[in-house]
Scaffold this motif. Structure first.
Motif, short mmCIF file in Angstrom:
data_model
loop_
_atom_site.label_atom_id
_atom_site.label_comp_id
_atom_site.label_asym_id
_atom_site.label_seq_id
_atom_site.Cartn_x
_atom_site.Cartn_y
_atom_site.Cartn_z
N ILE A 1 0.86 -1.18 0.00
CA ILE A 1 0.00 0.00 0.00
C ILE A 1 0.90 1.23 0.00
O ILE A 1 2.00 1.21 0.56
CB ILE A 1 -0.96 -0.01 1.21
N THR A 2 0.43 2.28 -0.63
CA THR A 2 1.19 3.53 -0.68
C THR A 2 1.17 4.19 0.69
O THR A 2 0.13 4.22 1.35
CB THR A 2 0.54 4.49 -1.71
N PHE A 3 2.32 4.71 1.12
CA PHE A 3 2.37 5.41 2.40
C PHE A 3 3.34 6.57 2.31
O PHE A 3 4.14 6.66 1.39
CB PHE A 3 2.74 4.47 3.55
N VAL A 4 3.24 7.46 3.28
CA VAL A 4 4.08 8.66 3.34
C VAL A 4 4.78 8.69 4.69
O VAL A 4 4.14 8.46 5.72
CB VAL A 4 3.21 9.94 3.19
N LYS A 5 6.07 8.93 4.66
CA LYS A 5 6.83 9.09 5.91
C LYS A 5 6.89 10.57 6.24
O LYS A 5 7.36 11.37 5.43
CB LYS A 5 8.24 8.55 5.76
N VAL A 6 6.40 10.94 7.40
CA VAL A 6 6.47 12.32 7.89
C VAL A 6 7.33 12.25 9.15
O VAL A 6 6.84 11.93 10.22
CB VAL A 6 5.06 12.88 8.20
N GLY A 7 8.62 12.53 8.96
CA GLY A 7 9.55 12.32 10.07
C GLY A 7 9.59 10.83 10.37
O GLY A 7 9.87 10.03 9.50
N ARG A 8 9.29 10.46 11.59
CA ARG A 8 9.26 9.04 11.93
C ARG A 8 7.84 8.48 11.91
O ARG A 8 7.62 7.31 12.18
CB ARG A 8 9.89 8.79 13.28
N HIS A 9 6.87 9.33 11.55
CA HIS A 9 5.47 8.91 11.50
C HIS A 9 5.13 8.40 10.10
O HIS A 9 5.65 8.88 9.11
CB HIS A 9 4.54 10.07 11.86
N VAL A 10 4.23 7.44 10.06
CA VAL A 10 3.77 6.88 8.80
C VAL A 10 2.31 7.27 8.62
O VAL A 10 1.50 7.11 9.52
CB VAL A 10 3.91 5.33 8.80
N ARG A 11 1.99 7.78 7.43
CA ARG A 11 0.62 8.15 7.10
C ARG A 11 0.26 7.51 5.76
O ARG A 11 1.10 7.35 4.88
CB ARG A 11 0.46 9.67 6.99
N ILE A 12 -1.01 7.16 5.63
CA ILE A 12 -1.49 6.51 4.41
C ILE A 12 -2.55 7.41 3.78
O ILE A 12 -3.52 7.77 4.45
CB ILE A 12 -2.07 5.13 4.73
N PRO A 13 -2.37 7.76 2.51
CA PRO A 13 -3.39 8.58 1.84
C PRO A 13 -4.73 7.86 1.77
O PRO A 13 -4.78 6.64 1.55
CB PRO A 13 -2.82 8.81 0.43
N GLU A 14 -5.79 8.61 1.94
CA GLU A 14 -7.14 8.04 1.91
C GLU A 14 -7.40 7.36 0.56
O GLU A 14 -8.02 6.29 0.50
CB GLU A 14 -8.16 9.14 2.16
N SER A 15 -6.90 7.94 -0.51
CA SER A 15 -7.10 7.35 -1.84
C SER A 15 -6.39 6.00 -1.96
O SER A 15 -6.86 5.12 -2.67
CB SER A 15 -6.61 8.30 -2.93
N ALA A 16 -5.27 5.82 -1.26
CA ALA A 16 -4.55 4.54 -1.30
C ALA A 16 -5.37 3.45 -0.60
O ALA A 16 -5.40 2.31 -1.06
CB ALA A 16 -3.18 4.68 -0.64
N VAL A 17 -6.04 3.81 0.47
CA VAL A 17 -6.90 2.84 1.17
C VAL A 17 -8.06 2.44 0.27
O VAL A 17 -8.38 1.26 0.12
CB VAL A 17 -7.41 3.41 2.51
N ASN A 18 -8.69 3.45 -0.36
CA ASN A 18 -9.81 3.16 -1.26
C ASN A 18 -9.35 2.31 -2.44
O ASN A 18 -10.05 1.38 -2.85
CB ASN A 18 -10.44 4.47 -1.75
N ALA A 19 -8.18 2.61 -3.00
CA ALA A 19 -7.65 1.83 -4.12
C ALA A 19 -7.35 0.40 -3.69
O ALA A 19 -7.61 -0.55 -4.45
CB ALA A 19 -6.40 2.49 -4.67
N PHE A 20 -6.82 0.22 -2.49
CA PHE A 20 -6.52 -1.11 -1.97
C PHE A 20 -7.81 -1.93 -1.85
O PHE A 20 -7.87 -3.09 -2.27
CB PHE A 20 -5.81 -1.03 -0.62
N VAL A 21 -8.84 -1.31 -1.29
CA VAL A 21 -10.12 -2.01 -1.12
C VAL A 21 -10.71 -2.34 -2.50
O VAL A 21 -11.18 -3.46 -2.72
CB VAL A 21 -11.10 -1.16 -0.28
N ASP A 22 -10.68 -1.39 -3.43
CA ASP A 22 -11.21 -1.63 -4.77
C ASP A 22 -10.46 -2.76 -5.47
O ASP A 22 -11.07 -3.60 -6.13
CB ASP A 22 -11.14 -0.37 -5.62
N ALA A 23 -9.15 -2.79 -5.33
CA ALA A 23 -8.34 -3.80 -6.01
C ALA A 23 -8.57 -5.20 -5.44
O ALA A 23 -8.37 -6.19 -6.14
CB ALA A 23 -6.86 -3.45 -5.91
#
Length: 69
Positions: free
Chosen positions: A30-52
């Motif tokens: 799944i696509t994710f973004v590193k913000v410093g040491r925090h990990v965030r996942i774009p909402e569109s990536a979650v939707n795309a994962f579920v759709d796929a």
């Protein structure tokens, strides 16, 4: 800009524990973004994962009635 979700928020949306989204991140599934040491996942990536990974139902063929022999 897409809303960035925490691992906990993704787990709640998927109805799982936090281990599942963490595993998706670790396996780079799944696509994710590193913000410093925090990990965030774009909402569109979650939707795309579920759709796929959504499985469509297979329409059943009508079963012909068999007469008594």
């Amino acid at each position: 800009m897409d809303r960035l979700l925490t691992v906990q928020e993704v787990a709640e949306r998927l109805g799982t524990g936090v281990r599942f989204p963490r595993r998706l991140i670790e396996e780079r599934r799944i696509t994710f973004v590193k913000v410093g040491r925090h990990v965030r996942i774009p909402e569109s990536a979650v939707n795309a994962f579920v759709d796929a990974h959504t499985v469509q139902p297979v329409p059943l063929r009508p079963v012909a009635l068999r007469g008594a022999a």
